[in-house]
Design a protein around this motif. Structure first.
Motif: not given
Length: 577
Positions: A356, A360, A363, A565-566, A569
């Motif tokens: 993950k 992140w 991105s 992803f941000w 997260i």
């Protein structure tokens, strides 16, 4: 004619699988038309309804119980961290009410007031299902101690003995099923693979199967000792706790298997791209007359098993009175197996986390310096903070606290879903300090909901403010958790190999490039094809399109729908101790 009632006996997935495949003989309590209880074996139930013996019969049995109004509860084998709001998030040991099991891979369930999908392979069905789930054992104990209770004391005692019998039988039966799975792997797959030297090298076989042959040898001895302690006539009198204590050091061999499991999944995934290997493994399964599970599912069973032991022992302890001769041993066995499973689950969670984190990082626009995985392997906390300089200049940034470092980014003014890298703070050199509301002596300004990071080496101070006082407390606690996590990792020797970290970054970059190819002219991902709505809940909910993947050793999360992803997260469960 037999009518079903709220059953006090529920089946584990392994037990149901065994029954559907082999015609097991577990017993369950039913009520006849006259209202009296009788014990019927599951085999008799299956004979009454032959559909239960067909492929998928165990799933059919669960759904018919739900359809008849019975309440079915499952217990989580390990944490399920998800970034999808259509999936349940839970921790190992959480109890989930199963509302629908018509999909063999994804079930629909509820925790508290939240309903969503969850992977069926992450849970086990509870052995004993009381009419009142919460506090049923405690209420039974209260009845035994309360002389004014209208219920006879011997009745609650007999009920507890029956509950203990159910758990003991499940432990014994699932252990026998497990041994059969291990034997099938060793004789059905490994033996055949070794004969085909043109298809497999020794190194490949070591990667795919790890030390499962050692596990098979160990488990056979463990089961043999369990059988010696098993009281067939009066199962509730069985004393199996000593077996777990006697073999607790032997369970350490699972660590090697679990550590190797991600590599095994990767190698299998590579081979399965070729039809030659797909046909070979399927031929092995059919030749051995194994149940209809793919090879990666069989190779996952040792990981499932080691995580299941503490849950089974916890349930056994629940129905073992303090006066029982096996009470002390069961309690000690539970603690021992819980420690083993916790270490495995922690490593599994950490391996999932680095994937993950890698996604992140790629991105983030304008990333500078070393990869975040160079020093970190877990996100502790994240959120918006206002950073103030000595000159009184303020900047609002999005901060991500990992072990060893704090990374901060800036949101794009127009596209709020885009983050720009701005810098990082070395947390190994920092100390988090609370700042009282009012005028701060270091910055000579009035502050509210603030805290500081003070460098131990240079005494340099950074000031951060939050919007609410509870947010400040969460950040201070997160800073303490980060230091505690670093210390615990050093004590446990928790390390992720550099090769694994680099591979995570490579995979994330390749995935990123693939997603860029799937962009429409507007720059947004092309939407997936329409999915069927849930059969029981006709609303905007779709079944996850992919099966749970076994890419890490303790049942990796299912593949997710891709997105920045941000944005998600922050939904990851931060480390708590």
């Amino acid at each position: 004619m037999v009518a079903k009632r709220e059953m006090t006996r529920f089946w584990s997935l392994e037990s149901l699988q065994m029954v559907a495949a082999d015609g097991g003989s577990e017993s369950s309590a039913l009520v006849d038309d006259n209202g009296s209880e009788e014990d019927y074996s599951f085999e008799e139930l299956c004979q009454a309804n032959p559909r239960y013996l067909q492929p998928g019969g165990e799933q059919l049995a669960i759904n018919e119980l739900i359809g008849d109004g019975s309440t079915v509860y499952a217990e989580a084998l390990w944490d399920h961290v998800t970034m999808d709001d259509q999936e349940l998030t839970f921790k190992a040991g959480d109890v989930i009410r199963v509302l629908d099991a018509s999909n063999k891979d994804w079930w629909w369930g509820m925790i508290e007031d939240t309903e969503a999908w969850f992977p069926a392979s992450f849970v086990r069905l509870r052995v004993n299902q009381e009419d009142c789930v919460a506090g049923s054992v405690e209420s039974t104990q209260d009845e035994e101690q309360d002389p004014s209770s209208s219920k006879p004391r011997h009745k609650s005692s007999e009920n507890k003995d029956q509950m203990r019998t159910n758990v003991i039988k499940e432990i014994m039966n699932t252990e026998r099923v497990y041994i059969k799975h291990l034997r099938d792997i060793c004789e059905g797959y490994i033996r055949q693979c070794k004969k085909h030297t043109g298809m497999f090298t020794e190194a490949q076989l070591g990667t795919i199967f790890g030390n499962i042959e050692e596990i098979y040898k160990f488990q056979r001895k463990f089961l043999k000792d369990l059988e010696k302690q098993y009281n067939k006539e009066e199962a509730h009198l069985s004393e199996i706790g000593s077996c777990f204590l006697q073999h607790q050091e032997g369970f350490a061999i699972y660590s090697e298997y679990c550590n190797n499991h991600p590599s095994a999944c990767a190698e299998l995934s590579r081979l399965m791209k070729h039809s030659r290997y797909r046909h070979f493994f399927e031929a092995c399964r059919l030749l051995q007359q194994m149940i209809d599970i793919a090879i990666d599912g069989f190779l996952l069973t040792p990981v499932q098993k080691i995580c299941k032991y503490p849950l089974q022992l916890a349930e056994l302890l629940k129905y073992t009175t303090a006066e029982h001769s096996d009470y002390e041993n069961i309690m000690a066995a539970y603690e021992a197996m819980k420690n083993v499973a916790c270490l495995i689950n922690e490593r599994k969670r950490r391996l999932e986390s680095i994937d993950k984190i890698a996604h992140w990082q790629v991105s983030i626009v304008g990333w500078e310096g070393d990869d975040v995985l160079g020093r970190s392997s877990e996100l502790i906390h994240s959120g918006e903070l206002i950073r103030t300089s000595k000159q009184g200049k303020t900047q609002q940034r999005t901060f991500f606290l990992f072990d060893h470092q704090l990374i901060y980014c800036k949101k794009d003014i127009l596209r709020r879903d885009m983050l720009y890298y701005k810098g990082r703070v070395d947390m190994d050199q920092m100390e988090a300090v609370d700042a009282e509301d009012g005028k701060d002596k270091d910055f000579n300004i009035n502050v509210k909901n603030a805290f500081k990071l003070r460098s131990r080496a240079t005494e340099e101070v950074s000031l951060f403010c939050t919007r609410k006082p509870e947010e400040k407390q969460r950040w201070l606690q997160a800073c303490r958790d980060e230091r505690k996590r670093v210390q615990e990792d050093e004590e446990m020797g928790m390390e992720i190999s550099e090769t694994r970290k680099k591979q995570a970054i490579v995979n994330a970059r390749q995935s990123r490039r693939g997603k860029m190819k799937g962009m429409s002219y507007s720059g947004c991902p092309v939407p997936p094809p329409h999915q069927s709505l849930h059969p029981l809940h006709q609303r905007h909910v779709t079944v996850p399109t992919s099966l749970p993947q076994q890419q890490v050793f303790s049942l990796a999360e299912p593949k997710r729908k891709h997105g920045p992803f941000w944005q998600t997260i922050t939904k990851l469960t931060p480390f708590k101790k």
